[in-house]
Design an enzyme around this catalytic site. Sequence first.
Site, PDB file in Angstrom:
ATOM      1  N   LYS A 122       2.321 -14.469   5.557  1.00  0.00           N
ATOM      2  CA  LYS A 122       2.671 -15.369   4.443  1.00  0.00           C
ATOM      3  C   LYS A 122       4.188 -15.603   4.485  1.00  0.00           C
ATOM      4  O   LYS A 122       4.886 -15.537   3.461  1.00  0.00           O
ATOM      5  CB  LYS A 122       2.215 -14.720   3.127  1.00  0.00           C
ATOM      6  CG  LYS A 122       2.187 -15.651   1.937  1.00  0.00           C
ATOM      7  CD  LYS A 122       1.105 -16.706   2.008  1.00  0.00           C
ATOM      8  CE  LYS A 122       1.213 -17.681   0.842  1.00  0.00           C
ATOM      9  NZ  LYS A 122       0.344 -18.855   1.013  1.00  0.00           N
ATOM     10  N   ASP A 149      -3.355 -17.810   4.510  1.00  0.00           N
ATOM     11  CA  ASP A 149      -4.413 -18.489   3.740  1.00  0.00           C
ATOM     12  C   ASP A 149      -5.167 -19.474   4.636  1.00  0.00           C
ATOM     13  O   ASP A 149      -6.393 -19.616   4.530  1.00  0.00           O
ATOM     14  CB  ASP A 149      -3.877 -19.166   2.466  1.00  0.00           C
ATOM     15  CG  ASP A 149      -2.507 -19.774   2.636  1.00  0.00           C
ATOM     16  OD1 ASP A 149      -1.728 -19.271   3.457  1.00  0.00           O
ATOM     17  OD2 ASP A 149      -2.200 -20.767   1.955  1.00  0.00           O
ATOM     18  N   TYR A 173       0.816  -1.217   0.000  1.00  0.00           N
ATOM     19  CA  TYR A 173       0.000   0.000   0.000  1.00  0.00           C
ATOM     20  C   TYR A 173       0.848   1.265   0.000  1.00  0.00           C
ATOM     21  O   TYR A 173       0.302   2.368  -0.055  1.00  0.00           O
ATOM     22  CB  TYR A 173      -0.958   0.004   1.188  1.00  0.00           C
ATOM     23  CG  TYR A 173      -2.035  -1.036   1.027  1.00  0.00           C
ATOM     24  CD1 TYR A 173      -1.690  -2.379   1.096  1.00  0.00           C
ATOM     25  CD2 TYR A 173      -3.349  -0.690   0.780  1.00  0.00           C
ATOM     26  CE1 TYR A 173      -2.652  -3.365   0.932  1.00  0.00           C
ATOM     27  CE2 TYR A 173      -4.315  -1.666   0.615  1.00  0.00           C
ATOM     28  CZ  TYR A 173      -3.958  -3.000   0.690  1.00  0.00           C
ATOM     29  OH  TYR A 173      -4.905  -3.962   0.523  1.00  0.00           O
ATOM     30  N   ASP A 230      -6.391  -6.262   5.030  1.00  0.00           N
ATOM     31  CA  ASP A 230      -7.441  -5.676   4.205  1.00  0.00           C
ATOM     32  C   ASP A 230      -8.444  -6.769   3.829  1.00  0.00           C
ATOM     33  O   ASP A 230      -9.667  -6.596   3.950  1.00  0.00           O
ATOM     34  CB  ASP A 230      -6.791  -5.079   2.943  1.00  0.00           C
ATOM     35  CG  ASP A 230      -7.720  -4.153   2.205  1.00  0.00           C
ATOM     36  OD1 ASP A 230      -8.854  -3.961   2.653  1.00  0.00           O
ATOM     37  OD2 ASP A 230      -7.311  -3.612   1.155  1.00  0.00           O
TER      38      ASP A 230
END
Length: 492
Positions: free
Chosen positions: A182, A215, A135, A239
């Site tokens: 991740k 995930d 971002y 987000d």
Amino acid sequence: MDAAQDAVVKTTVTALPGDGIGPEVMKATMEILAAAGAPIEWEMAEAGAEVFKKGLMTGVTREAMDSIAKNGLALKSPLETPVGFGGKSANVTLRKHFELYANIRPVRELPGVTTPFTGRGIDMVIVRENVEDVYAGIEHMQTTSVAQCLKLMTAPGCERIIRAAFAVAKAEERKKVTCATKANIMKLTEGMMKRVFEKVGPEFPEFAQDHIIIDNCAHQLVIAPEQFDVIVTSNMNGDIISDEAAGLVGGLGIAPSANLGDHVAMFEAVHGSAPQIAGKGLANPTALLSAAIMMLRHISAFEVAEKIEQALFITLAEGKNLTGDLSPRGHGVGTAAFTEQLISNLGRASNLPSRNYQKIELTAWPELTAHIEPGTRELVGIDVFLETDMAAKPLGEALEAIAEDTPFRLSGVSNRGVQVYPPTGGQTFLVDHFDCRFLLKHPIKLDGTSANGQPEISYLVQRIGAKFAWMHIEKLQRFDGKDAFERPQGEG
Ligand code: NAP
């Protein structure tokens, strides 16, 4: 007004009514806060579509910026990001300008709001890093067909959001903090958040702590959402999972959020300006009202916050005079009737108790450029990214020839992160963007006593530039004896 009321010290808050349904939900929220006796003085300010139309690329007026900086508190309705004119999102402008690094999104089952998850006891907070990661918006076209976005994550950025998550856990008497990353794929960026979590976590032994791959976190949120208490995560992950989590308890239309920084706190509804229903008096003010309740707790006005929250819970639970989004088709009322109903319920207690909240105490950060100097620093090579439509083998051979009488040797060539030279037998689809890794035959100590590898790099890049178009160069460094770069897939 009697003398006792006169004596109440009021906190001044900048109110941004925003666009679309924004002014309608802001008016309702202000009416409810006033009826509940919230000690707030409003300072109205302008941001959003109208400001863009006036030609201000930030979408936020100078007066609004000054008002927020002065008051340190803002309640913000949705702001439109106009398509086709104007600059970047006004929301992002505000978050970045005031370094509102901690996005706090509570997700709790609301009485009377029925979803497939009703009765599961969902009650969690998602703490999303709000200013770093992809971002930062640092994007470049590398060739006409290859786009790049820099994912910047920093050790202080990770540390402050992780500390913020523990501060939220403490303020809300929660039991567990889960870090979702991740790290298995992005070992340096996402891995940094995991490592910082593991470093900082032991300072807070009163909370259970675990790490989950993002995930799987998304999966677990729909399989067993009740297992989560506080989730801390990076910007992009946050987000996505915060919207997902909001969906479990009734959707974005009722979800609030706080954006906290060292000097400013801004509270907002998660939903947008809903232009389809704007101006019709149909909008549900629950999300902005819930954001205002968070704001009241932020200024330690706990009693009035609970009074409003309980009135909201009982209004939703009784299901009388709810807006259309929460009612069977044709049975919804307008914003004004819902507001009136809620005001009439002020002072009543619902069956769902409010949590026992305290103020979220963020760690204060020094206003210095954050820097950690390693014990040793070496230059071990460079990655040169170049554009060519050559096949991998002749390209690799040409680069080996170029490196021959330089201090470097070609270690390998990769395409979108996969080694394609020396060949590995893989079936990589090639685009015109190659990462060519050159390692120094003798690594150079970067201790300020030499030219820091500058002449060596310049010589190699000059030779490459004579034959190929290069876009950018990355230094390959080793900090404290540890490689500060990743290897491409397939490299032996
Ligand atoms: P949206 O404004 O959230 O609206 C999507 C739909 O959700 C609406 O059409 C409406 O559904 C329902 N809805 C949302 N809030 C509601 C409320 N308070 N009461 C009742 N129904 C509500 O999303 P969008 O259409 O994608 O975005 C519109 C604009 O908002 C865009 O310009 C976007 O950039 C901006 N936006 C701003 C923010 C922010 O300021 N933080 C956040 C998101 C989007 P029905 O049509 O079915 O009634």
